[in-house]
Design a protein around this motif. Sequence first.
Motif, PDB file in Angstrom:
ATOM      1  N   ALA A  43       0.812  -1.213   0.000  1.00  0.00           N
ATOM      2  CA  ALA A  43       0.000   0.000   0.000  1.00  0.00           C
ATOM      3  C   ALA A  43       0.848   1.267   0.000  1.00  0.00           C
ATOM      4  CB  ALA A  43      -0.947  -0.004   1.192  1.00  0.00           C
ATOM      5  N   PHE A  44       1.902   1.280   0.790  1.00  0.00           N
ATOM      6  CA  PHE A  44       2.658   2.515   0.956  1.00  0.00           C
ATOM      7  C   PHE A  44       4.006   2.504   0.239  1.00  0.00           C
ATOM      8  CE2 PHE A  44      -0.329   2.436   4.475  1.00  0.00           C
ATOM      9  CZ  PHE A  44      -0.923   3.672   4.316  1.00  0.00           C
ATOM     10  N   GLY A  45       4.361   1.390  -0.401  1.00  0.00           N
ATOM     11  CA  GLY A  45       5.616   1.332  -1.147  1.00  0.00           C
ATOM     12  C   GLY A  45       5.575   2.199  -2.383  1.00  0.00           C
ATOM     13  N   GLY A  46       4.428   2.303  -2.982  1.00  0.00           N
ATOM     14  CA  GLY A  46       4.264   3.142  -4.169  1.00  0.00           C
ATOM     15  C   GLY A  46       3.808   4.529  -3.774  1.00  0.00           C
ATOM     16  N   THR A  47       2.880   5.023  -4.510  1.00  0.00           N
ATOM     17  CA  THR A  47       2.418   6.385  -4.259  1.00  0.00           C
ATOM     18  C   THR A  47       0.982   6.428  -3.751  1.00  0.00           C
ATOM     19  OG1 THR A  47       1.704   6.591  -6.559  1.00  0.00           O
ATOM     20  CG2 THR A  47       3.954   7.327  -6.018  1.00  0.00           C
ATOM     21  N   ALA A  48       0.436   5.278  -3.369  1.00  0.00           N
ATOM     22  CA  ALA A  48      -0.962   5.235  -2.931  1.00  0.00           C
ATOM     23  C   ALA A  48      -1.138   6.003  -1.625  1.00  0.00           C
ATOM     24  CB  ALA A  48      -1.420   3.794  -2.755  1.00  0.00           C
ATOM     25  N   ARG A  49      -2.258   6.687  -1.519  1.00  0.00           N
ATOM     26  CA  ARG A  49      -2.603   7.423  -0.305  1.00  0.00           C
ATOM     27  C   ARG A  49      -4.093   7.266  -0.048  1.00  0.00           C
ATOM     28  NH1 ARG A  49       2.016   7.044  -0.002  1.00  0.00           N
ATOM     29  NH2 ARG A  49       3.600   8.629  -0.141  1.00  0.00           N
ATOM     30  N   GLY A  50      -4.500   7.479   1.164  1.00  0.00           N
ATOM     31  CA  GLY A  50      -5.919   7.512   1.515  1.00  0.00           C
ATOM     32  C   GLY A  50      -6.675   6.247   1.183  1.00  0.00           C
ATOM     33  N   ASP A  51      -7.817   6.412   0.516  1.00  0.00           N
ATOM     34  CA  ASP A  51      -8.691   5.283   0.204  1.00  0.00           C
ATOM     35  C   ASP A  51      -8.007   4.251  -0.687  1.00  0.00           C
ATOM     36  OD1 ASP A  51     -10.703   6.349   1.728  1.00  0.00           O
ATOM     37  OD2 ASP A  51     -11.771   7.239   0.031  1.00  0.00           O
ATOM     38  N   ARG A  52      -7.160   4.703  -1.601  1.00  0.00           N
ATOM     39  CA  ARG A  52      -6.464   3.766  -2.493  1.00  0.00           C
ATOM     40  C   ARG A  52      -5.520   2.877  -1.690  1.00  0.00           C
ATOM     41  NH1 ARG A  52      -6.268   0.023  -5.823  1.00  0.00           N
ATOM     42  NH2 ARG A  52      -4.448  -0.089  -7.137  1.00  0.00           N
ATOM     43  N   ALA A  53      -4.828   3.423  -0.706  1.00  0.00           N
ATOM     44  CA  ALA A  53      -3.930   2.628   0.137  1.00  0.00           C
ATOM     45  C   ALA A  53      -4.720   1.584   0.915  1.00  0.00           C
ATOM     46  CB  ALA A  53      -3.145   3.526   1.084  1.00  0.00           C
ATOM     47  N   ILE A  54      -5.867   1.960   1.433  1.00  0.00           N
ATOM     48  CA  ILE A  54      -6.708   1.015   2.176  1.00  0.00           C
ATOM     49  C   ILE A  54      -7.203  -0.096   1.248  1.00  0.00           C
ATOM     50  CG2 ILE A  54      -8.905   0.771   3.410  1.00  0.00           C
ATOM     51  CD1 ILE A  54      -8.335   3.603   4.560  1.00  0.00           C
ATOM     52  N   GLU A  55      -7.583   0.267   0.035  1.00  0.00           N
ATOM     53  CA  GLU A  55      -8.030  -0.732  -0.949  1.00  0.00           C
ATOM     54  C   GLU A  55      -6.911  -1.735  -1.255  1.00  0.00           C
ATOM     55  OE1 GLU A  55      -9.179  -0.714  -5.679  1.00  0.00           O
ATOM     56  OE2 GLU A  55      -9.639   1.071  -4.503  1.00  0.00           O
ATOM     57  N   ILE A  56      -5.684  -1.246  -1.410  1.00  0.00           N
ATOM     58  CA  ILE A  56      -4.540  -2.123  -1.679  1.00  0.00           C
ATOM     59  C   ILE A  56      -4.292  -3.047  -0.487  1.00  0.00           C
ATOM     60  CG2 ILE A  56      -2.034  -2.167  -2.011  1.00  0.00           C
ATOM     61  CD1 ILE A  56      -2.412   0.422  -3.703  1.00  0.00           C
ATOM     62  N   MET A  57      -4.392  -2.518   0.741  1.00  0.00           N
ATOM     63  CA  MET A  57      -4.161  -3.353   1.922  1.00  0.00           C
ATOM     64  C   MET A  57      -5.213  -4.446   2.055  1.00  0.00           C
ATOM     65  SD  MET A  57      -2.596  -0.988   4.943  1.00  0.00           S
ATOM     66  CE  MET A  57      -3.604   0.452   4.789  1.00  0.00           C
ATOM     67  N   ARG A  58      -6.416  -4.197   1.599  1.00  0.00           N
ATOM     68  CA  ARG A  58      -7.484  -5.205   1.682  1.00  0.00           C
ATOM     69  C   ARG A  58      -7.376  -6.268   0.594  1.00  0.00           C
ATOM     70  NH1 ARG A  58     -12.332  -1.020   3.120  1.00  0.00           N
ATOM     71  NH2 ARG A  58     -11.842  -0.860   5.321  1.00  0.00           N
ATOM     72  N   ASP A  59      -6.602  -6.007  -0.437  1.00  0.00           N
ATOM     73  CA  ASP A  59      -6.428  -6.956  -1.538  1.00  0.00           C
ATOM     74  C   ASP A  59      -5.600  -8.142  -1.044  1.00  0.00           C
ATOM     75  OD1 ASP A  59      -5.842  -8.308  -3.896  1.00  0.00           O
ATOM     76  OD2 ASP A  59      -5.385  -6.485  -5.018  1.00  0.00           O
ATOM     77  N   SER A  60      -6.080  -9.355  -1.284  1.00  0.00           N
ATOM     78  CA  SER A  60      -5.391 -10.544  -0.773  1.00  0.00           C
ATOM     79  C   SER A  60      -4.131 -10.879  -1.564  1.00  0.00           C
ATOM     80  CB  SER A  60      -6.332 -11.748  -0.783  1.00  0.00           C
ATOM     81  OG  SER A  60      -6.719 -12.044  -2.113  1.00  0.00           O
ATOM     82  N   ARG A  61      -3.965 -10.286  -2.722  1.00  0.00           N
ATOM     83  CA  ARG A  61      -2.773 -10.572  -3.531  1.00  0.00           C
ATOM     84  C   ARG A  61      -1.584  -9.786  -3.001  1.00  0.00           C
ATOM     85  NH1 ARG A  61      -5.414  -8.905  -9.020  1.00  0.00           N
ATOM     86  NH2 ARG A  61      -6.143  -7.329  -7.554  1.00  0.00           N
ATOM     87  N   ILE A  62      -0.374 -10.302  -3.278  1.00  0.00           N
ATOM     88  CA  ILE A  62       0.844  -9.620  -2.850  1.00  0.00           C
ATOM     89  C   ILE A  62       1.539  -9.070  -4.083  1.00  0.00           C
ATOM     90  CG2 ILE A  62       2.219 -11.735  -2.865  1.00  0.00           C
ATOM     91  CD1 ILE A  62       3.762 -10.596  -0.454  1.00  0.00           C
ATOM     92  N   GLY A  63       2.004  -7.842  -3.970  1.00  0.00           N
ATOM     93  CA  GLY A  63       2.712  -7.205  -5.071  1.00  0.00           C
ATOM     94  C   GLY A  63       4.206  -7.194  -4.831  1.00  0.00           C
ATOM     95  N   SER A  64       4.926  -6.503  -5.708  1.00  0.00           N
ATOM     96  CA  SER A  64       6.388  -6.504  -5.610  1.00  0.00           C
ATOM     97  C   SER A  64       6.874  -5.805  -4.342  1.00  0.00           C
ATOM     98  CB  SER A  64       7.008  -5.863  -6.851  1.00  0.00           C
ATOM     99  OG  SER A  64       6.499  -4.559  -7.053  1.00  0.00           O
ATOM    100  N   TYR A  65       6.220  -4.705  -3.948  1.00  0.00           N
ATOM    101  CA  TYR A  65       6.625  -4.046  -2.699  1.00  0.00           C
ATOM    102  C   TYR A  65       6.354  -4.943  -1.500  1.00  0.00           C
ATOM    103  CZ  TYR A  65       7.269   0.446  -5.062  1.00  0.00           C
ATOM    104  OH  TYR A  65       7.703   1.450  -5.882  1.00  0.00           O
ATOM    105  N   GLY A  66       5.240  -5.638  -1.514  1.00  0.00           N
ATOM    106  CA  GLY A  66       4.911  -6.547  -0.422  1.00  0.00           C
ATOM    107  C   GLY A  66       5.885  -7.706  -0.331  1.00  0.00           C
ATOM    108  N   ALA A  67       6.222  -8.289  -1.483  1.00  0.00           N
ATOM    109  CA  ALA A  67       7.165  -9.411  -1.496  1.00  0.00           C
ATOM    110  C   ALA A  67       8.545  -8.970  -1.006  1.00  0.00           C
ATOM    111  CB  ALA A  67       7.259 -10.005  -2.901  1.00  0.00           C
ATOM    112  N   LEU A  68       8.995  -7.818  -1.499  1.00  0.00           N
ATOM    113  CA  LEU A  68      10.299  -7.312  -1.073  1.00  0.00           C
ATOM    114  C   LEU A  68      10.299  -6.968   0.419  1.00  0.00           C
ATOM    115  CD1 LEU A  68      13.168  -6.441  -1.781  1.00  0.00           C
ATOM    116  CD2 LEU A  68      12.246  -4.187  -2.361  1.00  0.00           C
ATOM    117  N   GLY A  69       9.282  -6.268   0.870  1.00  0.00           N
ATOM    118  CA  GLY A  69       9.196  -5.908   2.284  1.00  0.00           C
ATOM    119  C   GLY A  69       9.131  -7.120   3.182  1.00  0.00           C
TER     120      GLY A  69
END
Length: 145
Positions: A97-123
């Motif tokens: 959610a916060f590795g990219g440029t997401a803020r506010g509602d978009r960040a919350i939407e990303i955190m609720r997504d069950s899939r993992i992205g590149s920032y999540g995998a790296l972190g």
Amino acid sequence: MARAPLWAPPLLAVQFLTRLPVPALARLDAAAAADGFARAMAWLPLVGALIGGVTASIFVAAQALWPPVIAALLALAVEALLTGAFHEDAVADFCDAFGGTARGDRAIEIMRDSRIGSYGALGLGLMVGLRLAAIGALPPMLAAA
């Protein structure tokens, strides 16, 4: 609102932080479960300390048989199984959610997504690697403390 029995809050804390089955909680109705869960917050530090104690015990016991890195990997694997990787999932969600440029509602939407992205995998990889290095670098009895 129904008041939960005295035994419910600690068991609800165990159920919340682990994947251990707690069949006694099936006897609670929704109102008693909600009351018990509100009071379970006071039990979370103790349950967390017990989880940490199990992890430390695995590390100390495994270090008698294997090098510290292997012992630390086993301890972290047992902890992830015990907790259902609860904290690891949260770290990956946060990093996505916060590795990219997401803020506010978009960040919350990303955190609720069950899939993992590149920032999540790296972190997640970095966090587990850091925990592995920190645990493996400790003397066994200090790690247990």
